[in-house]
Design an enzyme around this catalytic site. Structure first.
Site, PDB file in Angstrom:
ATOM      1  N   SER A 173      -5.581   3.811   4.416  1.00 39.44           N
ATOM      2  CA  SER A 173      -5.275   2.813   3.266  1.00 39.44           C
ATOM      3  C   SER A 173      -6.352   2.053   2.685  1.00 39.44           C
ATOM      4  CB  SER A 173      -4.361   1.751   3.654  1.00 39.44           C
ATOM      5  OG  SER A 173      -3.379   1.072   2.806  1.00 39.44           O
ATOM      6  N   LYS A 209       3.648   6.880   4.717  1.00 34.75           N
ATOM      7  CA  LYS A 209       2.639   5.635   4.303  1.00 34.75           C
ATOM      8  C   LYS A 209       3.262   4.228   4.654  1.00 34.75           C
ATOM      9  CE  LYS A 209      -1.397   4.065   2.683  1.00 34.75           C
ATOM     10  NZ  LYS A 209      -1.408   2.860   3.546  1.00 34.75           N
ATOM     11  N   LYS A 240       0.286   3.758  -2.924  1.00 33.80           N
ATOM     12  CA  LYS A 240      -0.596   4.781  -2.678  1.00 33.80           C
ATOM     13  C   LYS A 240      -0.317   6.206  -2.469  1.00 33.80           C
ATOM     14  CE  LYS A 240      -4.109   1.648  -0.850  1.00 33.80           C
ATOM     15  NZ  LYS A 240      -4.308   0.504   0.071  1.00 33.80           N
ATOM     16  N   SER A 288       0.896  -1.192   0.063  1.00 28.68           N
ATOM     17  CA  SER A 288      -0.021  -0.027  -0.025  1.00 28.68           C
ATOM     18  C   SER A 288       1.059   1.299   0.199  1.00 28.68           C
ATOM     19  CB  SER A 288      -1.111   0.058   1.187  1.00 28.68           C
ATOM     20  OG  SER A 288      -1.989  -0.904   1.017  1.00 28.68           O
TER      21      SER A 288
END
Length: 472
Positions: A114, A231, A62, A59
Site C-alpha cells: 500500500s 486491497k 489504489k 487505500s
C-alpha cells in the site's frame, strides 16, 4: 375465520416468493458501517448494508490506480525515475528521490504494501501530476458506473472531496478482477524488486491482505482458502476497510467492508468478517456455465430485401461463449433440471419483425433472450455470420465474377465463344427490329400519300359545278 385463512395464505405466498438466499440469515457485522457483497460474474448484489452511502475508500483507491496503470502502460518492464514529488506520508514502499524502478515494481509496491509513494509516482509518470491523473480516475469511474464516486488522489490519502460507496467499490473490484494481470498481482504473497540505482539489495514486498498472506508478526492466521484478492485501506476518517474477493466452485464474490473502527481491538475485524460473508454467499449462491445447458446459438434471420448469391439466407450467432448463469442454489438447480425446456426468443434490431439489407458480416443484428420456467435467465448479442446486399444493388468483390466479363486467365469456368455468339445474335436481333420498324414506317407514309391523292380527285368536280351556278 375467512380473514385468518386469507392472511395465512398471503403469508405463505410471500414466504414462497422470497429468495432462497434469505433462508439463512446473513452474518452480523455490527462495527462495520458499509457492506456490499456482490457476485463478480453478474454484478448482482447478494447483501448490502448502507452500501450506497458516502464513504471514504482510503487505500482501496489504489485498485483504480493500478488498473489504470495496467491499461495505459504498454511496457511494464520500463524503468521510471520517480523524481522527488511523490507522496512521503503514511504507508510507503520506501524508495528515495530519483530512484529508478520498473513500472511493475511500482504497481506491486502500490498493491502489496500500500505504498503511497508508489501510487503517486505512477500517477505522475502517467499524467504528469496527481491532479491530471485524477481526471483519468474519474473518467474510468464513470465508465464503470461508479455514479457516487469522486477521486482526488491516486493513493487515497484523505481528502473530503475524495469519496465513494461500498457498492461503487464493489463495481470497481469486479471490473479490475477481469484483468488477468491484476488478478495475478493481488493474489501474490510476495514480490521481490531487483537492485536499483539507489539500493543494491532491492526490495522484498509482502502482501498486507491477511486473507492472502500471514504476516511474520501475526500470532493468528486469517488466511482464507478461497481468497483471490484484493486491497485493504486505513485512515482515521475512513476507518479500517477492505475490498476482498474469493472464488469457489465457479462462483466469485466481491466483499466490501468499510468503516470498522481504528485501534488494535479492530485491527483484524475485516479479515474475520469477510470470510463469514463469503461462506454465506457460497452456501446460498450458485452458478452454471452456459456451455453445460446446450443452448441454441445459431439462428436463421429473415431479411426483407436481401440478395443472396448462394441462394441461402442470413445466419447469425448468439454470443454465449464463456457465459455463466448465477443465482440462488434453488434457482440454478431449477435451470439445470429444466435445461431441455429453455426457449430462445430473438429480438431484431430496432424491434423490427425482419431485418433490412444491407448487412455486413459481424454486424450486431439483435439480441436473444433465453427463458426458463417463465423467467429470463440470459440475454446475448446476436451477430451476423455473413453479408447480405440489398436487392438491385448487388456488388461483386471481383470484376471477373460479373457474367458480362470474361477473363481468359481465370481458368475454364465457361465457354467464351458462346458468350460472343450470344452477343452477335443480340445485335442481329436489334438490327432486324430496327429494319422492320423502318419498313412499317415507309408503308404507312405511302398509304397516307395515296389516300390524300384520291380525296383530291373526288373533290375537284364539285367545286367546278358550284362556280357555274354562281355565274349563271
Amino acid at each position: 375465520m375467512k380473514r385468518v385463512i386469507s392472511a395465512m395464505l398471503i403469508f405463505i405466498t410471500v414466504i414462497g416468493l422470497m429468495p432462497a438466499a434469505l433462508a439463512e440469515a446473513a452474518p452480523e457485522a455490527p462495527t462495520t458501517k458499509h457492506i456490499c457483497l456482490m457476485d463478480a460474474n453478474t454484478g448482482a448484489v447478494l447483501y448490502e448494508k448502507d452500501a450506497r452511502s458516502k464513504a471514504y475508500p482510503a487505500s482501496t483507491t489504489k485498485i483504480m490506480t493500478t488498473i489504470l496503470a495496467l491499461e495505459l502502460c504498454d511496457d511494464l518492464e520500463e524503468k521510471v525515475n520517480v523524481g522527488s514529488n511523490f507522496d512521503k506520508r503514511g504507508s510507503l514502499m520506501k524508495f528515495v528521490n530519483n530512484e529508478e524502478l520498473r513500472i511493475i515494481d511500482l504497481i506491486y509496491g502500490t498493491m502489496m504494501v500500500s505504498g503511497n509513494d508508489a501510487a503517486s509516482a505512477l500517477a505522475i509518470h502517467i499524467s504528469g501530476s496527481q491532479d491530471e491523473f485524477s481526471k483519468l480516475m474519474n473518467a474510468k469511474a464513470a465508465e464503470i458506473g461508479m455514479n457516487d464516486t469522486h477521486f482526488v488522489k491516486a493513493n487515497g490519502l484523505h481528502d473530503d472531496n475524495h469519496y465513494s460507496t461500498a457498492y461503487d467499490m464493489a463495481l470497481l473490484g469486479r471490473y479490475a478482477m477481469q484483468n488477468q494481470k491484476f488478478r495475478e498481482i493481488v493474489s501474490a504473497q510476495y514480490w521481490d524488486v531487483p537492485p536499483t540505482n539507489k539500493d543494491s539489495d532491492g526490495y522484498h514486498l509482502e502482501n498486507a491482505n491477511r486473507l492472502i498472506h500471514k504476516g511474520e508478526k501475526d500470532t493468528q492466521s486469517y488466511l482464507y482458502q478461497y481468497a483471490t484478492g484484493i486491497k485493504t485501506g486505513d485512515t482515521d476518517q475512513a476507518g479500517r476497510c477492505i475490498v476482498a474477493s474469493a472464488k469457489k466452485d465457479g462462483v466469485e464474490l466481491i466483499c466490501v467492508l468499510f468503516g470498522d473502527p481504528q485501534g488494535d481491538k479492530y485491527r483484524y475485524t475485516r479479515f474475520e468478517n469477510a470470510p463469514k460473508f463469503f461462506d454465506w454467499g457460497f452456501e446460498n449462491y450458485s452458478s452454471v456455465s452456459v456451455s453445460e445447458l446446450n443452448l441454441q446459438s445459431n439462428f436463421n434471420v429473415p431479411v426483407e430485401n436481401g440478395t443472396f448469391e448462394d441462394g441461402g439466407g442470413l445466419t447469425a450467432t448468439a454470443d454465449i461463449s464463456g457465459k455463466i448463469i448465477a443465482g440462488t442454489r434453488d434457482f440454478v438447480s431449477g435451470v439445470i433440471s429444466s435445461k431441455d425446456t429453455i426457449t430462445a426468443n430473438v429480438t431484431y434490431r430496432d424491434g423490427a419483425a425482419a431485418l433490412t439489407a444491407p448487412i455486413a458480416a459481424g454486424d450486431e443484428v439483435g439480441t436473444v433472450t433465453y427463458t426458463c420456467n417463465g423467467a429470463a435467465i440470459l440475454t446475448a448479442t446476436l451477430t451476423a455470420d455473413n453479408s447480405v446486399d440489398e436487392i438491385g444493388n448487388m456488388i461483386s468483390a471481383d470484376p471477373s465474377e460479373s457474367p458480362l466479363i470474361f477473363d481468359p486467365g481465370a481458368g475454364d469456368t465457361g465457354s467464351p465463344w458462346l458468350f460472343w455468339v450470344l452477343i452477335a445474335v443480340a445485335i442481329l436481333a436489334i438490327l432486324m427490329i430496327i429494319r422492320i420498324l423502318i419498313l412499317r414506317g415507309n408503308r404507312r407514309r405511302r398509304r397516307r400519300r395515296r389516300g390524300a391523292a384520291a380525296r383530291s380527285r373526288t373533290a375537284a368536280p364539285i367545286r367546278s359545278r358550284s362556280r357555274s351556278k354562281r355565274f349563271r
